[in-house]
Scaffold this motif. Structure first.
Motif, PDB file in Angstrom:
ATOM      1  N   PRO A   1      14.945  -1.414  -4.955  1.00 33.41           N
ATOM      2  CA  PRO A   1      15.381  -0.024  -5.093  1.00 33.41           C
ATOM      3  C   PRO A   1      16.569   0.273  -4.182  1.00 33.41           C
ATOM      4  CG  PRO A   1      13.536  -0.113  -3.598  1.00 33.41           C
ATOM      5  CD  PRO A   1      13.762  -1.526  -4.084  1.00 33.41           C
ATOM      6  N   LEU A   2      17.208   1.399  -4.416  1.00 33.06           N
ATOM      7  CA  LEU A   2      18.277   1.828  -3.528  1.00 33.06           C
ATOM      8  C   LEU A   2      17.701   2.135  -2.150  1.00 33.06           C
ATOM      9  CD1 LEU A   2      20.211   4.239  -5.924  1.00 33.06           C
ATOM     10  CD2 LEU A   2      20.823   1.888  -5.311  1.00 33.06           C
ATOM     11  N   ILE A   3      18.483   1.914  -1.128  1.00 27.32           N
ATOM     12  CA  ILE A   3      18.035   2.133   0.249  1.00 27.32           C
ATOM     13  C   ILE A   3      18.698   3.382   0.815  1.00 27.32           C
ATOM     14  CG2 ILE A   3      17.947   1.151   2.573  1.00 27.32           C
ATOM     15  CD1 ILE A   3      18.031  -1.587   1.362  1.00 27.32           C
TER      16      ILE A   3
ATOM     17  N   GLN B   1       0.800  -1.227   0.000  1.00 26.69           N
ATOM     18  CA  GLN B   1       0.000   0.000   0.000  1.00 26.69           C
ATOM     19  C   GLN B   1       0.833   1.277   0.000  1.00 26.69           C
ATOM     20  OE1 GLN B   1      -3.323   0.135   2.882  1.00 26.69           O
ATOM     21  NE2 GLN B   1      -2.818  -1.987   3.361  1.00 26.69           N
ATOM     22  N   SER B   2       2.143   1.159   0.159  1.00 29.15           N
ATOM     23  CA  SER B   2       2.967   2.329   0.471  1.00 29.15           C
ATOM     24  C   SER B   2       3.887   2.736  -0.679  1.00 29.15           C
ATOM     25  CB  SER B   2       3.818   2.040   1.714  1.00 29.15           C
ATOM     26  OG  SER B   2       2.995   1.625   2.796  1.00 29.15           O
ATOM     27  N   ASP B   3       4.062   4.053  -0.817  1.00 32.68           N
ATOM     28  CA  ASP B   3       5.048   4.600  -1.752  1.00 32.68           C
ATOM     29  C   ASP B   3       6.394   4.781  -1.056  1.00 32.68           C
ATOM     30  OD1 ASP B   3       2.968   4.986  -3.684  1.00 32.68           O
ATOM     31  OD2 ASP B   3       2.391   6.794  -2.582  1.00 32.68           O
ATOM     32  N   ILE B   4       6.337   5.118   0.229  1.00 35.44           N
ATOM     33  CA  ILE B   4       7.537   5.290   1.044  1.00 35.44           C
ATOM     34  C   ILE B   4       7.480   4.264   2.170  1.00 35.44           C
ATOM     35  CG2 ILE B   4       8.846   6.857   2.527  1.00 35.44           C
ATOM     36  CD1 ILE B   4       7.523   9.184   0.995  1.00 35.44           C
TER      37      ILE B   4
ATOM     38  N   VAL C   1       7.085  -8.207  -3.056  1.00 36.85           N
ATOM     39  CA  VAL C   1       6.371  -7.035  -3.565  1.00 36.85           C
ATOM     40  C   VAL C   1       7.193  -6.375  -4.675  1.00 36.85           C
ATOM     41  CG1 VAL C   1       5.430  -4.767  -2.950  1.00 36.85           C
ATOM     42  CG2 VAL C   1       5.297  -6.655  -1.316  1.00 36.85           C
ATOM     43  N   ASP C   2       6.515  -5.853  -5.686  1.00 31.66           N
ATOM     44  CA  ASP C   2       7.179  -5.060  -6.716  1.00 31.66           C
ATOM     45  C   ASP C   2       7.551  -3.710  -6.098  1.00 31.66           C
ATOM     46  OD1 ASP C   2       8.096  -3.740  -8.919  1.00 31.66           O
ATOM     47  OD2 ASP C   2       6.210  -3.780 -10.036  1.00 31.66           O
ATOM     48  N   LEU C   3       8.832  -3.498  -5.891  1.00 30.62           N
ATOM     49  CA  LEU C   3       9.301  -2.299  -5.200  1.00 30.62           C
ATOM     50  C   LEU C   3       9.643  -1.155  -6.151  1.00 30.62           C
ATOM     51  CD1 LEU C   3      11.620  -3.994  -2.538  1.00 30.62           C
ATOM     52  CD2 LEU C   3       9.279  -3.166  -2.208  1.00 30.62           C
ATOM     53  N   LYS C   4       9.401  -1.348  -7.433  1.00 29.29           N
ATOM     54  CA  LYS C   4       9.723  -0.305  -8.403  1.00 29.29           C
ATOM     55  C   LYS C   4       8.968   0.977  -8.074  1.00 29.29           C
ATOM     56  CE  LYS C   4       9.894   0.666 -13.363  1.00 29.29           C
ATOM     57  NZ  LYS C   4       9.588   0.153 -14.728  1.00 29.29           N
ATOM     58  N   GLY C   5       9.695   2.084  -7.997  1.00 30.66           N
ATOM     59  CA  GLY C   5       9.080   3.373  -7.708  1.00 30.66           C
ATOM     60  C   GLY C   5       8.875   3.654  -6.239  1.00 30.66           C
TER      61      GLY C   5
END
Length: 205
Positions: free
Chosen positions: A117-119, A60-63, A83-87
């Protein structure tokens, strides 16, 4: 902004409530079988749209802010991989266990989920027991690190949104230094043998 705070810790509930007070949409991800014991968690648990399992909150989250204890970090990483973490923007707020071979949690998470994604690292100086470690509210700054670009600027603004001064500690390689910084203050607190915590403050001269 859809913000997911992962972990059933004091830091998770405190940061989450700070962001909720700004009007941000916040969900919390907790482990299976999590029992709400603190008042803050009991209140959050009363809302059907606030507390979920790890994977559902991540979806559910973008961040995504990781604020879990180390015992559950492997399970959090497993949920991230599903989960697809793209974006999505991923921020590690944790600290590894301290011993002479201590291994940076940020590195562990990045290796567990792969290169994307980068952390980014932020808020780890507060500790998972925050604000218990700062009963007088004296801590006004936090450090962050990660690759330069738009996402790093977003991390800075996210920190400032809830009233902290954001101090740039460089690229993601500094995550190890930020964790060592946290462990040093804990060691000082232990050595002093006083019923209080010690924290560092950055000054320029």
């Amino acid at each position: 902004m859809n913000l997911g705070i992962i972990g059933g810790t004091k830091l998770a509930s405190t940061l989450g409530n700070k962001y909720l007070s700004t009007g941000a949409k916040v969900v919390f991800g907790v482990r299976q079988g999590f029992e709400a014991k603190d008042v803050e968690w009991k209140i959050l648990n009363m809302y059907m749209d606030k507390v979920f399992g790890y994977q559902e909150a991540i979806e559910q989250s973008d961040i995504i802010m990781i604020c879990c204890d180390n015992d559950n970090l492997v399970n959090v990483c497993e949920a991230l991989k599903k989960v697809d973490l793209k974006g999505k923007l991923l921020i590690d707020c944790t600290n590894s266990a301290y011993n002479k071979y201590f291994y940076c949690n940020t590195t562990f998470i990045q290796e567990s989920i792969g290169g994307e994604p980068l952390i980014y690292k932020a808020f780890n100086n507060l500790g998972l027991d925050y604000p218990k470690s700062d009963m007088l509210g004296m801590i006004k700054e936090t450090y962050y690190c990660g690759e330069e670009g738009t996402d790093k600027l977003r991390v800075k603004k996210l920190i400032e949104l809830i009233g902290f001064k954001a101090i740039d500690a460089g690229k993601i390689e500094s995550a190890l230094l930020l964790e060592a910084f946290y462990h040093l203050r804990r060691e000082i607190s232990f050595t002093k043998r006083e019923q209080t915590d010690f924290h560092f403050k950055l000054i320029s001269v």
